[in-house]
Write a protein that holds these residues in place. Structure first.
Motif, PDB file in Angstrom:
ATOM      1  N   LEU A   1     -16.130  14.989 -19.596  1.00  0.00           N
ATOM      2  CA  LEU A   1     -16.100  15.727 -20.322  1.00  0.00           C
ATOM      3  C   LEU A   1     -17.983  16.687 -20.163  1.00  0.00           C
ATOM      4  N   ASN A   2     -18.598  15.085 -21.102  1.00  0.00           N
ATOM      5  CA  ASN A   2     -19.968  15.671 -21.677  1.00  0.00           C
ATOM      6  C   ASN A   2     -20.809  15.595 -20.105  1.00  0.00           C
ATOM      7  N   ASP A   3     -20.661  14.915 -18.950  1.00  0.00           N
ATOM      8  CA  ASP A   3     -21.571  15.135 -17.706  1.00  0.00           C
ATOM      9  C   ASP A   3     -21.037  16.453 -17.429  1.00  0.00           C
ATOM     10  N   LEU A   4     -20.009  16.710 -17.370  1.00  0.00           N
ATOM     11  CA  LEU A   4     -19.897  18.066 -16.998  1.00  0.00           C
ATOM     12  C   LEU A   4     -20.748  19.167 -18.575  1.00  0.00           C
ATOM     13  N   VAL A   5     -20.971  19.641 -19.321  1.00  0.00           N
ATOM     14  CA  VAL A   5     -21.361  19.810 -20.384  1.00  0.00           C
ATOM     15  C   VAL A   5     -23.138  19.907 -19.899  1.00  0.00           C
ATOM     16  N   GLU A   6     -22.991  18.538 -19.540  1.00  0.00           N
ATOM     17  CA  GLU A   6     -25.174  18.392 -19.344  1.00  0.00           C
ATOM     18  C   GLU A   6     -25.542  19.223 -18.576  1.00  0.00           C
ATOM     19  N   LEU A   7     -24.304  18.647 -17.599  1.00  0.00           N
ATOM     20  CA  LEU A   7     -24.875  19.437 -15.529  1.00  0.00           C
ATOM     21  C   LEU A   7     -25.121  21.197 -16.435  1.00  0.00           C
ATOM     22  N   LEU A   8     -23.718  21.622 -16.965  1.00  0.00           N
ATOM     23  CA  LEU A   8     -24.095  23.384 -17.370  1.00  0.00           C
ATOM     24  C   LEU A   8     -24.870  23.592 -17.881  1.00  0.00           C
ATOM     25  N   LEU A   9     -26.017  22.394 -19.129  1.00  0.00           N
ATOM     26  CA  LEU A   9     -26.833  23.103 -19.784  1.00  0.00           C
ATOM     27  C   LEU A   9     -28.273  23.136 -19.191  1.00  0.00           C
ATOM     28  N   THR A  10     -28.496  21.604 -18.730  1.00  0.00           N
ATOM     29  CA  THR A  10     -29.724  21.079 -17.952  1.00  0.00           C
ATOM     30  C   THR A  10     -29.738  22.343 -16.462  1.00  0.00           C
ATOM     31  N   ASP A  11     -31.271  22.505 -16.431  1.00  0.00           N
ATOM     32  CA  ASP A  11     -31.641  23.729 -15.723  1.00  0.00           C
ATOM     33  C   ASP A  11     -32.743  22.430 -14.573  1.00  0.00           C
ATOM     34  N   GLY A  12     -32.788  22.029 -14.765  1.00  0.00           N
ATOM     35  CA  GLY A  12     -33.189  20.996 -13.898  1.00  0.00           C
ATOM     36  C   GLY A  12     -35.299  20.763 -14.129  1.00  0.00           C
ATOM     37  N   VAL A  13     -35.456  20.009 -13.365  1.00  0.00           N
ATOM     38  CA  VAL A  13     -37.340  19.727 -13.208  1.00  0.00           C
ATOM     39  C   VAL A  13     -37.387  21.990 -12.603  1.00  0.00           C
ATOM     40  N   GLN A  14     -38.984  21.729 -13.653  1.00  0.00           N
ATOM     41  CA  GLN A  14     -39.286  23.037 -13.100  1.00  0.00           C
ATOM     42  C   GLN A  14     -40.228  23.058 -12.160  1.00  0.00           C
ATOM     43  N   PRO A  15     -40.153  24.156 -10.978  1.00  0.00           N
ATOM     44  CA  PRO A  15     -41.496  24.340  -9.909  1.00  0.00           C
ATOM     45  C   PRO A  15     -43.122  23.916 -10.774  1.00  0.00           C
ATOM     46  N   ALA A  16     -43.238  24.143 -12.054  1.00  0.00           N
ATOM     47  CA  ALA A  16     -44.543  24.247 -13.373  1.00  0.00           C
ATOM     48  C   ALA A  16     -44.756  22.133 -12.964  1.00  0.00           C
ATOM     49  N   ASP A  17     -43.652  22.027 -13.225  1.00  0.00           N
ATOM     50  CA  ASP A  17     -43.284  20.655 -13.789  1.00  0.00           C
ATOM     51  C   ASP A  17     -44.335  19.672 -12.330  1.00  0.00           C
ATOM     52  N   LEU A  18     -43.794  20.566 -10.641  1.00  0.00           N
ATOM     53  CA  LEU A  18     -43.283  19.443  -9.830  1.00  0.00           C
ATOM     54  C   LEU A  18     -45.146  19.858  -8.938  1.00  0.00           C
ATOM     55  N   SER A  19     -45.490  21.198  -9.587  1.00  0.00           N
ATOM     56  CA  SER A  19     -46.187  21.313  -8.986  1.00  0.00           C
ATOM     57  C   SER A  19     -47.743  20.509  -9.902  1.00  0.00           C
TER      58      SER A  19
END
Length: 142
Positions: free
Chosen positions: A11-29
Motif C-alpha cells: 500500500l505504501n509503494d502504491l501511494v508513493e507511486l501515485l504521488l511521485t512524478d519522477g525525474v523531470q526534464p529539466a533535471d535530465l537536461s
C-alpha cells in the motif's frame, strides 16, 4: 515479514507511486554537461513529451551508444523509460505496469484476510482510475 506487513508495504509503494512524478526534464537536461553525454532532445507527440538522452557507456572496454527515452504525460508524470542499445529497445520502467502489479498483489493479500464486502469498501477508497483498472481485470470481487 508477515502478510499484513507485506500488505502495508505494498500500500505504501502504491501511494508513493501515485504521488511521485519522477525525474523531470529539466533535471535530465543538466546531464548534457557531463562528458559522456552526446545529445539530449525533447519533443511532443500526441500530447506526450518524449525526452531522449544519448550517451556513451563503456562496456567490456568498448564504448557503446546508449539512448534512454523518457515518456511524460501532460501533467509531467513520467510514464515509461526505455533503453536502446544497438537498435534493441527494452522497457526499463513502466508506470502502468508497476501500478497494475501493485494493485494485483494488494488484492491477493486482501483476499486472504478480508471478506468481499471489506474488499469492496477498500476499493471504494481508491482513486477512480484505479477502481476502473480493478473492475476491468479478473479479480477477487468479480
Amino acid at each position: 515479514m508477515n502478510n499484513l506487513g507485506l500488505l502495508q508495504t505494498k500500500l505504501n509503494d502504491l501511494v508513493e507511486l501515485l504521488l511521485t512524478d519522477g525525474v523531470q526534464p529539466a533535471d535530465l537536461s543538466d546531464n548534457i554537461f557531463l562528458t559522456s553525454y552526446e545529445e539530449i532532445s525533447y519533443k511532443k507527440i500526441n500530447g506526450q513529451v518524449i525526452g531522449e538522452l544519448t550517451f556513451l557507456e563503456n562496456r567490456h572496454s568498448n564504448d557503446i551508444i546508449v539512448k534512454l527515452r523518457y515518456y511524460y504525460s501532460k501533467d509531467k508524470k513520467i510514464l515509461k523509460i526505455e533503453e536502446e542499445i544497438a537498435n534493441e529497445v527494452k522497457v526499463i520502467w513502466d508506470r502502468d505496469f508497476t501500478e497494475k502489479k501493485l494493485v494485483e498483489e494488494i488484492l491477493v493479500i486482501l483476499d486472504k484476510f478480508y471478506n468481499k464486502d471489506q474488499i469492496s469498501k477498500f476499493i471504494a477508497t481508491l482513486p477512480e482510475h484505479l477502481k476502473g483498472k480493478i473492475l476491468n481485470t479478473q479479480n477477487i470481487i468479480a
